[in-house]
Scaffold this active site. Structure first.
Site, PDB file in Angstrom:
ATOM      1  N   ASP A   1      34.761  52.137  36.844  1.00 30.45           N
ATOM      2  CA  ASP A   1      35.523  50.960  36.403  1.00 30.45           C
ATOM      3  C   ASP A   1      36.608  51.369  35.404  1.00 30.45           C
ATOM      4  O   ASP A   1      37.178  52.448  35.522  1.00 30.45           O
ATOM      5  CB  ASP A   1      34.538  49.950  35.785  1.00 30.45           C
ATOM      6  CG  ASP A   1      34.984  48.517  35.961  1.00 30.45           C
ATOM      7  OD1 ASP A   1      35.937  48.123  35.274  1.00 30.45           O
ATOM      8  OD2 ASP A   1      34.389  47.783  36.775  1.00 30.45           O
TER       9      ASP A   1
ATOM     10  N   HIS B   1      36.839  45.102  31.301  1.00 28.45           N
ATOM     11  CA  HIS B   1      36.141  44.829  32.554  1.00 28.45           C
ATOM     12  C   HIS B   1      34.893  45.690  32.710  1.00 28.45           C
ATOM     13  O   HIS B   1      33.796  45.190  32.993  1.00 28.45           O
ATOM     14  CB  HIS B   1      37.139  45.078  33.698  1.00 28.45           C
ATOM     15  CG  HIS B   1      36.695  44.631  35.039  1.00 28.45           C
ATOM     16  ND1 HIS B   1      36.005  45.463  35.898  1.00 28.45           N
ATOM     17  CD2 HIS B   1      36.856  43.463  35.682  1.00 28.45           C
ATOM     18  CE1 HIS B   1      35.769  44.797  37.031  1.00 28.45           C
ATOM     19  NE2 HIS B   1      36.279  43.590  36.924  1.00 28.45           N
TER      20      HIS B   1
ATOM     21  N   SER C   1      33.234  40.711  40.667  1.00 25.68           N
ATOM     22  CA  SER C   1      33.027  41.831  39.743  1.00 25.68           C
ATOM     23  C   SER C   1      31.818  41.610  38.853  1.00 25.68           C
ATOM     24  O   SER C   1      31.138  42.568  38.468  1.00 25.68           O
ATOM     25  CB  SER C   1      34.241  42.005  38.836  1.00 25.68           C
ATOM     26  OG  SER C   1      35.306  42.584  39.523  1.00 25.68           O
TER      27      SER C   1
END
Ligand SMILES: [Ca+2]
Ligand SMILES: [Ca+2]
Ligand SMILES: [Ca+2]
Ligand SMILES: [Ca+2]
Length: 486
Positions: free
Chosen positions: A138, A193, A357
């Site tokens: 990520d 994220h 996600s």
């Protein structure tokens, strides 16, 4: 994942007839032009029959990917053209750029409804920790976050900050993982994220701080391949994603959590995930956030036709399919909570995000919990159990392979209790030999099991129809599907 066979494709498929070549090239140029790629960079695979050929003098080799037998080349377009008729080149594809597609939401909404929904609280009566390494591929992870730090995987063979690759794995000072986007051993999150996904997998439980993940304790490996572009948007290269998968696989991560996707099909990326499959690792992937049926409009990497990929759609508090979530009766495996998910973000903070996600790390977290509870299982058994123990939902029927939403308790409780340990020194001898496996279906297989310690409690032998077509097969005891071809 069961889906239609992809046709094998490449920018240039090696064929002997030039006119056919040009027919094949034309559509791929059109496809390639639609997607962002790193200028002048191409992933090139040579034919294994021509392994000794060298790269053209006009190309620089920037990176090598031993797992898939490919290399990253820097070259001009006219050099790419010259490769089109080279029978020693299996494929050439642009080094595509991938972007995250998450949907930020109300930062003040802070309840962990998702864990309650997947019955994590009752699952935790059975198990709370993962001993399996789970890699988060990520934007990086804030591995100093007080609710994550103790749950980070640590490369024991590496001495930090001495500028030396102590364990000789090719990466200097890789303590918590690696930053492929910047080429350094500090996979810190410059976005939020990856840190958010890591918290859903394994924010520290029972520490009086913040939130808790699906696992209370775990080993999270941070593999960063996104970095911020000049517009502040996370952007990642296919070549770095491949390197991250190679790293995860070679350093023992049995599970990767992949909350990213989009862009065109890449043979190189598919090959890298297949390499992980050959090493027995699961690849959990977000189904994407375009509200489309991915049976018709493919999404990658979630949509590659590989049995170690679990493709995850997002659901909301009411068990509806999240409005943004992709779906597909054959291309998306199951749903998991993905709307308004509260988790860790950098600098010791917390925040709420929505997206497939956010659904993906719920599944990756359960895969770690379940696999740790059943360490002899294969990736396929872990995947099958996760899919067969879902909570069936009308909102996901006909829209996912399993027709249901993740359920941690059912996965852990349903027949997965480890068999009682036999008395004595704990050694068990079990020989199970099929005496007959010839003939055409249906045929009979005789099993004979013996143990020198205690009693055999149960025989369990499983074979799916899909695998039966792969005959001849041999299975070892208790559903362990070690397969040997004879
Ligand atoms: Ca190293
Ligand atoms: Ca070092
Ligand atoms: Ca870095
Ligand atoms: Ca906590």
């Amino acid at each position: 994942m069961l889906k239609n066979q992809h046709t094998y494709h490449s920018l240039f498929k090696s064929v002997g007839v030039v006119s056919l070549c040009s027919l094949l090239i034309t559509p791929r140029y059109l496809i390639a032009a639609e997607f962002e790629a790193v200028e002048g960079q191409y992933i090139v695979k040579r034919s294994p029959y021509c392994a000794s050929i060298s790269s053209p003098s006009a190309a620089n080799v920037l990176d090598v990917f031993p797992s898939i037998g490919a290399e990253l080349w820097q070259m001009e377009a006219y050099t790419v053209n010259s490769l089109s008729t080279d029978s020693c080149i299996e494929y050439v594809e642009p080094n595509y750029i991938i972007r995250l597609d998450n949907t930020p939401n109300d930062p003040d909404f802070n309840q962990l409804w998702g864990l309650d929904k997947i019955s994590a609280t009752t699952a935790w009566d059975i198990r709370t920790e993962s001993s399996i390494i789970i890699a988060v591929i990520d934007t990086g992870i804030d591995y100093t976050h007080p609710d994550l730090a103790a749950n980070m995987w640590v490369n024991q063979g590496e001495i930090p900050n001495n500028g030396i690759d102590d364990d000789g794995n090719g990466y200097i000072d890789d303590i918590y993982g690696y930053d492929f986007a910047n080429g350094d051993g500090e996979p810190l999150d410059d976005h939020f994220h990856g840190t958010h996904c890591a918290g859903t997998i394994a924010a520290i439980g029972n520490n009086g701080t913040g939130v808790v993940g699906v696992n209370w304790s775990a080993k999270i490996m941070a593999l960063k391949f996104f970095k911020l572009d000049s517009f502040g948007r996370p952007s990642g290269k296919i070549s770095d994603a491949i390197s991250a998968i190679e790293y995860a696989t070679s350093m023992g991560a049995k599970i990767t959590s992949n909350s990213w996707g989009g862009g065109p099909e890449s043979q190189a990326l598919s090959d890298a995930i297949q390499f992980a499959q050959q090493k027995g690792a699961l690849f959990i992937a977000a189904a994407g956030n375009k509200s489309v049926n991915t049976d018709r409009y493919s999404h990658y990497p979630s949509g590659y036709d590989l049995s170690n990929i679990i493709s995850v759609a997002a659901t909301d508090q009411y068990d509806a399919l999240s409005e943004f979530s992709n779906y597909g009766a054959t291309s998306v495996d199951l749903g998991a909570p993905g709307t308004d998910i509260y988790s860790t973000v950098p600098n010791g903070s917390y925040g709420t995000l929505s997206g497939t996600s956010m659904a993906t790390p719920h599944v990756a977290g359960l895969a770690g919990l379940l696999w740790s509870h059943n360490p002899s299982w294969t990736y396929r058994k872990v995947r099958d159990k996760i899919l067969s123990s879902v909570e069936p939902l009308s909102s996901l029927a006909g829209k996912t392979v399993s027709g249901g939403r993740l359920n941690a308790y059912k996965a852990l409780a349903d027949g997965t209790t480890p068999p009682p340990q036999p008395p004595g020194d704990g050694k068990v001898e079990a020989h199970i030999e099929p005496t007959t496996i010839t003939g055409s279906a249906p045929f009979t297989v005789y099993l004979d099991g013996r143990t020198s310690v205690g009693q055999i409690i149960q025989y369990k032998w499983e074979a799916s129809i899909e695998e039966m077509y792969d005959c001849p097969l041999w299975y070892s005891s208790h559903g362990d599907r070690n397969k040997r071809n004879h």
